[in-house]
Each structure stands twice: as C-alpha cells, then as structure tokens.
Design an enzyme around this catalytic site. Structure first.
Site, short mmCIF file in Angstrom:
data_model
loop_
_atom_site.label_atom_id
_atom_site.label_comp_id
_atom_site.label_asym_id
_atom_site.label_seq_id
_atom_site.Cartn_x
_atom_site.Cartn_y
_atom_site.Cartn_z
N TYR A 53 0.89 9.12 -11.78
CA TYR A 53 1.51 9.95 -10.76
C TYR A 53 0.94 11.37 -10.79
O TYR A 53 0.77 11.97 -11.86
CB TYR A 53 3.02 10.01 -10.95
N PRO A 211 12.79 3.47 -0.66
CA PRO A 211 13.85 2.91 0.19
C PRO A 211 13.89 3.51 1.59
O PRO A 211 14.52 2.93 2.49
CB PRO A 211 15.13 3.23 -0.59
N GLY A 214 8.92 5.95 2.58
CA GLY A 214 8.13 7.16 2.42
C GLY A 214 8.45 8.23 3.44
O GLY A 214 7.61 9.07 3.77
#
Length: 298
Positions: A53, A211, A214
């Site tokens: 990330y 969920p 994006g």
C-alpha cells in the site's frame, strides 16, 4: 461496537478501517495518531494494511504514528497482506508486477512489515491474491514458522475463490480465519461464485473491501438507479448517508461481513459506524439487490 470472533482469543471490530490510501491523506504523524484515536473512540479497533500500500509506504506511516503512543498497540488489531511484488525502487531490477508466495518472500516481507509498523506481532496475515504458482506446502511452512516464532497470530486469504482457499487450507494444521473479498451491491460476483457460501459453510467471517466501489457509487452514471433506491431507503431510515445503507446491506448478511472503510475523513467513518444502528428488512435488502442487477429475482 459489535465484535466478531475469529478465534477464541481474537476478535475484530465489526467495522474495520483500511489504510490503502493513507499516503494520499497528507497527514502529519500527529494527525495520523489523532485519526487512529478517533477511530478507536468510535469502536473501530481493527486496521487493515498490505505491504504494497502506498508504494510500500503506508505501514511505515502508520507505524510512525503508533510510535508517538505505543500503548495504543494493546487496543487495536492489525491485519496485513503480502504476496504481490510491484516494480519500482523497492524492488530494483524487477521488470514487471507479479505474485510471490514463496516461503522466503512471505517471511522477509513480514519481517519488513513488523519493522515498518514498529510492532512485535501481526494479528492476522493474508495472502493478498491467488498466485497461479503458489506451492501450498511452501506457504504452509511459512505460516507455521511465523506462528511458532510468535510473529503472526492468525492467517487468512484475500480475493481467493473457493478452490484456492480450500487448496491452502488442505495443507495447514490450523484454520484460516478470514477471506477478504470485494463485496458490495456494485460487486456481486463473490455472492454468486461460491466464495461467500464457502466462508459461510466454514463459519469464517468475511472482510469486505471497496464496499462503495472506490467512491464510484456517488458519481458513476451506471449506478444512478441504485443511488436512487439507496436514497429512498436512506430517507425511510433517516440515515446519515447512502453509504450507511450500503454498509447496512452488507451487515445484514448472516455470514458476518466486516466492511472496510477506506476514508481519511472521520465524518465518513462516523457514517459507516451509523450503519450498525440500521436494520434493513429482508424486502429492503432485495430492493437494493434488484436495483443493482436491474431485474427481479428469478
């Protein structure tokens, strides 16, 4: 905040915070610490990471904040993922992105993650994506080594379909504790391909990433009918936002889905937590499904 038990001695907050975009929020170390503390005050104690990330920077940014108040470590659960290798300065000489689930890579990346986060143990480690070249015996060796050394408490998978999840499980002397899947009214694939069903069979709680697609839920033209239905149901429940209704839709499922909120704005996090107070009816759940699919059930 409701908690979901993964093992006898490990539970996650029902709402999880994801650190995928932490590097984009441009927070100072103190601002990051304050944000983590605000999440904890809301009952969110589980934080989701991955080694890649932020171009391999987010774990370090989170760890920098934790070092300002080390006592917070005892109040939170840390999830991280490995198995993807990206090109760039972190992997000099590498010419393309690829997967690596070898024992050497898994163990070396966990050593790095522990150092970046400034902690002694990761609560749950996930294999980030299915690797076509995965040797399940080698992955099992890595997991067992990390567990026996005390560096990782529990293990799971991410984005895995039933066949790859079952293959890895067949080599392990302990149970995988979760699968992290893209789940939402905008992404129904895993409700239909057996992935959710397998976790339900195994009584394995699920983590749901992206969920809100994006953020596309709020603007993409193809989601306009769904937005209209979510707004209609939001008004019925006097909810704070349509995102609360999406989270409530996931929470309604009996498999124990734990939605991951990825926003750096604490107001958006509060909206997600508000979903815990919303009880959708079975008919409302199917209203949302119909709006997403564009058709009634068969």
């Amino acid at each position: 905040m409701q908690r979901i038990a993964l093992t006898e001695d490990l539970s996650f907050s029902r709402i999880i915070h994801g650190m995928w975009r932490l590097a984009e929020w441009e927070m100072s170390p103190q601002e990051r610490l304050t944000f983590i503390e605000q999440c904890i005050e809301l009952g969110i104690t589980t934080f989701d990471h991955a080694d890649i990330y932020g171009g391999y920077t987010c774990e370090g940014l989170f760890g920098e904040a934790l070092r300002l108040k080390p006592s917070l470590r005892d109040q939170i659960e840390i999830v991280t993922k490995t198995g993807i290798k990206l090109t760039g300065s972190f992997n000099p000489g590498q010419t393309l992105n690829h997967y690596d689930t070898t024992k050497a890579h898994i163990i070396s990346q966990i050593e790095r993650s522990l150092n970046e986060l400034g902690i002694d143990q990761i609560d749950t480690l996930l294999i980030h994506r299915p690797d076509p070249l995965m040797d399940p015996d080698e992955v099992a060796e890595a997991f067992i080594t990390l567990q026996q050394s005390g560096k990782v408490r529990t293990f799971g998978v991410s984005n895995h379909v039933p066949s790859t999840q079952q293959l890895l499980q067949s080599r392990l002397p302990f149970q995988l504790v979760t699968n992290q899947l893209e789940l939402s009214p905008m992404q129904l694939k895993h409700f239909e391909d057996g992935s959710v069903d397998l976790c339900h069979e195994k009584r394995m709680p699920l983590m749901a990433w992206s969920p809100l697609a994006g953020g596309q839920l709020f603007s993409a033209d193809n989601y306009a009918p769904l937005r209209e239905k979510l707004e209609e149901i939001r008004v019925r429940h006097d909810a704070s936002g349509i995102d609360s209704i999406v989270y409530a839709w996931l929470l309604k499922h009996p498999v124990n889905i734990m939605p991951i909120i990825g926003s750096g704005k604490i107001e958006r996090v509060r909206t997600g937590v508000d979903a815990l107070e919303i009880e959708l009816s079975r008919e409302e759940w199917f209203e949302i499904l119909k709006a997403s699919r564009g058709r009634d059930v068969d």
